[in-house]
Scaffold this active site. Structure first.
Site, mmCIF file in Angstrom:
data_model
loop_
_atom_site.group_PDB
_atom_site.id
_atom_site.type_symbol
_atom_site.label_atom_id
_atom_site.label_comp_id
_atom_site.label_asym_id
_atom_site.label_seq_id
_atom_site.Cartn_x
_atom_site.Cartn_y
_atom_site.Cartn_z
ATOM 1 N N LYS A 116 0.799 -1.226 0.000
ATOM 2 C CA LYS A 116 0.000 0.000 0.000
ATOM 3 C C LYS A 116 0.834 1.280 0.000
ATOM 4 O O LYS A 116 0.405 2.293 -0.554
ATOM 5 C CB LYS A 116 -0.941 0.008 1.214
ATOM 6 C CG LYS A 116 -1.994 -1.086 1.163
ATOM 7 C CD LYS A 116 -3.053 -0.902 2.220
ATOM 8 C CE LYS A 116 -2.542 -1.188 3.613
ATOM 9 N NZ LYS A 116 -3.607 -1.141 4.628
ATOM 10 N N GLU A 186 -0.647 -0.610 9.763
ATOM 11 C CA GLU A 186 -0.282 0.152 8.566
ATOM 12 C C GLU A 186 -1.144 1.403 8.437
ATOM 13 O O GLU A 186 -0.665 2.461 8.046
ATOM 14 C CB GLU A 186 -0.431 -0.719 7.322
ATOM 15 C CG GLU A 186 0.663 -1.754 7.151
ATOM 16 C CD GLU A 186 0.546 -2.461 5.811
ATOM 17 O OE1 GLU A 186 0.567 -1.761 4.779
ATOM 18 O OE2 GLU A 186 0.442 -3.695 5.793
ATOM 19 N N HIS A 190 -0.542 6.167 9.109
ATOM 20 C CA HIS A 190 -0.936 7.342 8.322
ATOM 21 C C HIS A 190 -1.528 8.451 9.181
ATOM 22 O O HIS A 190 -1.751 9.561 8.681
ATOM 23 C CB HIS A 190 -1.962 6.941 7.262
ATOM 24 C CG HIS A 190 -1.410 6.074 6.172
ATOM 25 N ND1 HIS A 190 -0.667 6.565 5.127
ATOM 26 C CD2 HIS A 190 -1.501 4.730 5.971
ATOM 27 C CE1 HIS A 190 -0.333 5.572 4.318
ATOM 28 N NE2 HIS A 190 -0.829 4.452 4.807
#
Length: 323
Positions: A116, A186, A190
């Site tokens: 990603k 993950e 962000h």
């Protein structure tokens, strides 16, 4: 194709279930952090599914403990045709390091991932010449986004002479966050104030505290998402005009929002318009990631059988933009 899955978490287990529905693929090996299982006759998705969170495929009747389970898959050599890397992408060089091990061992075959992050994918693309030399094929970013939605953007671009922007807004619902620990971390990476390194270092209890504070939801904006580099490589649009965000609900299987790719462009008649691609709300993250990934793994085999080797993004397997 005889398939090996690296990773036995939520995505790895889902991929095993999907493979059981395929006549052209057979799951023969699964590796996780502490164990490995192999059967030339094929593995049961039901057995893989029974491995509890925090457990290992080593617990299965044909499984065994290993402090280098990936090395065990590498040793299988020609017994494996394709590898699905259903592994956490923490840190960014983790998956590139694993596939480098395969190449250095002399392994020849096909690989697919659901990476990603932009930087991680750039590291994979840097291995292109290595894969060409090894007569192997690697398709990267082949999940839902990047992957399914990125490919949809490349296809949608064909209607326009100018592409102005691509907006991806995703929604994911899962009942238990610990079934997808790596994926959740993950996404946490962000959030403002977090990095890949800090997210990886979070304990399960710290993740619980963070999710408690947000009622189990993570809302993310302007993510470092590899749809950007993939669409740039495919000639669709400059990476800075690709915007990705979404909402993850870790306490409900119902998607909090619909997953949508919107491409805005101008036609040759000078008209501005949008193409939208919307995933059905009833389809799960696992279905939208693992289904396309296995389809791209077949495409990798198709390329390799025709003497085409190297590293490619999923968007490069669509009609090309004619400039």
């Amino acid at each position: 194709m005889n398939i090996a899955i690296l990773g036995a978490g939520g995505l790895g287990k889902a991929a095993a279930r999907i493979i059981e529905h395929k006549t052209e693929m057979k799951l023969v090996a699964v590796a996780d952090a502490t164990g490995f299982v192999y059967s030339r006759d094929g593995l049961s998705a039901g057995e893989i599914a029974r491995v509890k969170t925090g457990g290992s495929v080593a617990e299965l009747p044909e499984g065994k403990d290993s402090d280098d389970a990936i090395g065990e898959v590498i040793k299988l050599g020609t017994a494996v045709d394709g590898v699905f890397l259903a592994l956490p992408n923490l840190p960014n060089n983790f998956i590139p390091g694993i596939v480098t091990r395969f190449l250095e061992s002399g392994f020849e075959g096909c690989f697919v991932d659901a990476l990603k992050r932009t930087r991680a994918m750039e590291l994979v693309f840097e291995l292109d010449s290595n894969f060409q030399a090894a007569r192997s094929v690697y398709l990267t970013g082949c999940g839902a986004t990047p992957g399914l939605l990125t490919a949809a953007a490349a296809l949608a671009a064909q209607s326009f002479v100018t592409i102005e922007k691509v907006d991806i807004w995703w929604g994911v619902g899962i009942e238990r966050w610990d079934d997808y620990k790596a994926t959740i971390r993950e996404d946490i990476a962000h959030l403002p104030g977090h990095t890949v390194e800090s997210a990886k270092a979070l304990s399960d209890s710290q993740v619980d505290e963070l999710l408690d504070a947000t009622d189990g939801k993570l809302e993310l904006h302007e993510m470092e998402h590899a749809d950007d580099v993939m669409l740039e490589r495919a000639g669709v649009i400059d990476r800075h005009a690709v915007h990705v965000g979404g909402v993850m609900d870790t306490r409900s299987a119902v998607k909090p929002v619909s997953t949508t790719m919107t491409l805005t462009g101008i036609t040759f008649e000078g008209k501005r318009s949008q193409h939208k691609f919307i995933l059905g709300d009833e389809t799960s993250m696992a279905a939208n990631v693992c289904g396309p990934a296995l389809g791209y793994l077949k495409r990798a085999a198709w390329l390799r059988n025709r003497g085409v080797y190297g590293v490619f993004g999923s968007a490069e397997m669509m009609p090309m933009v004619v400039r």
